[in-house]
Design a protein around this motif. Structure first.
Motif, PDB file in Angstrom:
ATOM      1  N   UNK A  53       0.847  -1.205   0.000  1.00 40.48           N
ATOM      2  CA  UNK A  53       0.000   0.000   0.000  1.00 40.48           C
ATOM      3  C   UNK A  53       0.880   1.251   0.000  1.00 40.48           C
ATOM      4  N   UNK A  54       1.952   1.222   0.773  1.00 41.67           N
ATOM      5  CA  UNK A  54       2.875   2.372   0.809  1.00 41.67           C
ATOM      6  C   UNK A  54       3.452   2.637  -0.578  1.00 41.67           C
ATOM      7  N   UNK A  55       3.812   1.551  -1.285  1.00 41.69           N
ATOM      8  CA  UNK A  55       4.350   1.703  -2.653  1.00 41.69           C
ATOM      9  C   UNK A  55       3.315   2.328  -3.573  1.00 41.69           C
ATOM     10  N   UNK A  56       2.079   1.807  -3.509  1.00 39.01           N
ATOM     11  CA  UNK A  56       1.007   2.337  -4.361  1.00 39.01           C
ATOM     12  C   UNK A  56       0.824   3.833  -4.091  1.00 39.01           C
ATOM     13  N   UNK A  57       0.893   4.193  -2.814  1.00 41.91           N
ATOM     14  CA  UNK A  57       0.672   5.587  -2.420  1.00 41.91           C
ATOM     15  C   UNK A  57       1.920   6.449  -2.635  1.00 41.91           C
ATOM     16  N   UNK A  58       3.050   5.783  -2.948  1.00 40.78           N
ATOM     17  CA  UNK A  58       4.281   6.528  -3.195  1.00 40.78           C
ATOM     18  C   UNK A  58       4.871   7.170  -1.941  1.00 40.78           C
ATOM     19  N   UNK A  59       4.723   6.473  -0.794  1.00 38.65           N
ATOM     20  CA  UNK A  59       5.281   7.019   0.455  1.00 38.65           C
ATOM     21  C   UNK A  59       6.073   5.937   1.191  1.00 38.65           C
ATOM     22  N   UNK A  60       6.904   6.370   2.131  1.00 42.86           N
ATOM     23  CA  UNK A  60       7.618   5.416   2.977  1.00 42.86           C
ATOM     24  C   UNK A  60       6.649   4.910   4.035  1.00 42.86           C
ATOM     25  N   UNK A  61       6.681   3.621   4.294  1.00 46.18           N
ATOM     26  CA  UNK A  61       5.729   3.014   5.232  1.00 46.18           C
ATOM     27  C   UNK A  61       5.741   3.697   6.600  1.00 46.18           C
ATOM     28  N   UNK A  62       6.946   3.994   7.104  1.00 47.08           N
ATOM     29  CA  UNK A  62       7.013   4.588   8.458  1.00 47.08           C
ATOM     30  C   UNK A  62       6.459   6.016   8.510  1.00 47.08           C
ATOM     31  N   UNK A  63       6.304   6.631   7.310  1.00 46.63           N
ATOM     32  CA  UNK A  63       5.759   8.000   7.279  1.00 46.63           C
ATOM     33  C   UNK A  63       4.236   7.992   7.077  1.00 46.63           C
ATOM     34  N   UNK A  64       3.663   6.820   6.852  1.00 50.52           N
ATOM     35  CA  UNK A  64       2.236   6.735   6.502  1.00 50.52           C
ATOM     36  C   UNK A  64       1.339   7.122   7.679  1.00 50.52           C
ATOM     37  N   UNK A  65       0.349   7.963   7.392  1.00 53.01           N
ATOM     38  CA  UNK A  65      -0.652   8.302   8.414  1.00 53.01           C
ATOM     39  C   UNK A  65      -1.983   7.673   8.043  1.00 53.01           C
ATOM     40  N   UNK A  66      -2.056   6.375   8.153  1.00 50.18           N
ATOM     41  CA  UNK A  66      -3.295   5.691   7.804  1.00 50.18           C
ATOM     42  C   UNK A  66      -4.125   5.475   9.055  1.00 50.18           C
ATOM     43  N   UNK A  67      -5.419   5.271   8.833  1.00 47.83           N
ATOM     44  CA  UNK A  67      -6.236   4.998  10.006  1.00 47.83           C
ATOM     45  C   UNK A  67      -6.460   3.492  10.152  1.00 47.83           C
ATOM     46  N   UNK A  68      -6.824   3.095  11.341  1.00 44.00           N
ATOM     47  CA  UNK A  68      -7.183   1.701  11.621  1.00 44.00           C
ATOM     48  C   UNK A  68      -8.702   1.623  11.641  1.00 44.00           C
ATOM     49  N   UNK A  69      -9.250   0.695  10.856  1.00 47.88           N
ATOM     50  CA  UNK A  69     -10.701   0.502  10.904  1.00 47.88           C
ATOM     51  C   UNK A  69     -11.013  -0.594  11.906  1.00 47.88           C
ATOM     52  N   UNK A  70     -11.811  -0.251  12.904  1.00 48.66           N
ATOM     53  CA  UNK A  70     -12.223  -1.221  13.928  1.00 48.66           C
ATOM     54  C   UNK A  70     -13.702  -1.520  13.767  1.00 48.66           C
ATOM     55  N   UNK A  71     -14.135  -2.610  14.371  1.00 45.49           N
ATOM     56  CA  UNK A  71     -15.540  -2.982  14.316  1.00 45.49           C
ATOM     57  C   UNK A  71     -16.331  -2.240  15.391  1.00 45.49           C
ATOM     58  N   UNK A  72     -15.714  -2.061  16.553  1.00 45.53           N
ATOM     59  CA  UNK A  72     -16.348  -1.317  17.644  1.00 45.53           C
ATOM     60  C   UNK A  72     -15.250  -0.800  18.573  1.00 45.53           C
ATOM     61  N   UNK A  73     -15.641  -0.224  19.693  1.00 41.53           N
ATOM     62  CA  UNK A  73     -14.645   0.396  20.576  1.00 41.53           C
ATOM     63  C   UNK A  73     -13.851  -0.619  21.394  1.00 41.53           C
TER      64      UNK A  73
END
Length: 205
Positions: A53-73
């Motif tokens: 995913x980092x490659x597709x987005x053209x960024x370094x993995x450690x710099x990625x600000x992605x969110x985590x999708x959870x089912x509930x709290x």
């Protein structure tokens, strides 16, 4: 080439969900609907998938600000440091919903995110993605798929998404037309701060 799988939000078919879970467990990439725009994600425990995913987005993995999708709290305590009751009340009021909340990350974050002090948490109001996360047993890492078109920032038609992404991912879920407005991003690490105003109302603060 990716598989194009139709799943209905009102009643996600367990057979189709199981197919997608298999792909995620094997380290595959999946495009899925949320309560805002379509997202691209993978199982957060699969480092190679995260790299892709980092490659597709053209960024370094450690710099990625992605969110985590959870089912509930209930997953929160796995990845987030203890939060106070005022913060928890905001989360309870807003979720599931079109928000991304930035919270202080705990020591249990997956290895590649260990240096991160914060984590974005998302619980969309969409049965397809939440059923996937529930059946998978841990969150998905998620990033929205933006369009190259400046006017249409996000593609809403799953068939067009499939056309564009079929050689980059393993599954595209057709969950009907998506939205074209991203989630509202709110930083709750200190006093609530709105980072990006999107689909969610600010009345929850």
């Amino acid at each position: 080439m990716a598989e194009f799988i139709r799943i209905y939000n009102e009643n996600p078919n367990p057979k189709e969900i199981a197919k997608v879970i298999k792909v995620l467990q094997a380290g595959g990439l999946v495009i899925y609907p949320t309560d805002t725009v379509y997202g691209l994600g993978c199982d957060i425990t699969k480092p190679k998938a995260l790299e892709k995913i980092a490659q597709i987005k053209g960024i370094k993995l450690e710099k990625a600000n992605w969110s985590f999708i959870c089912n509930d709290l209930s997953h929160l305590s796995d990845y987030v440091k203890q939060i106070d009751s005022a913060t928890f009340k905001i989360l309870k009021r807003a979720l599931p919903g079109p928000y991304t909340f930035i919270l202080p990350g705990s020591k249990n974050l997956p290895k590649v995110f260990k240096k991160k002090k914060t984590v974005g948490i998302r619980i969309p109001d969409n049965s397809i993605i939440r059923t996937l996360v529930q059946e998978l047993g841990n969150p998905l890492v998620s990033t929205s798929i933006r369009d190259d078109d400046d006017v249409l920032e996000y593609t809403t038609d799953p068939e067009l998404i499939f056309e564009k992404w079929q050689n980059l991912v393993d599954v595209v879920i057709d969950g009907g037309y998506g939205g074209n407005e991203a989630s509202t991003v709110i930083d709750l690490t200190e006093e609530p701060e709105v980072i990006r105003e999107g689909k969610g109302s600010l009345d929850i603060l």
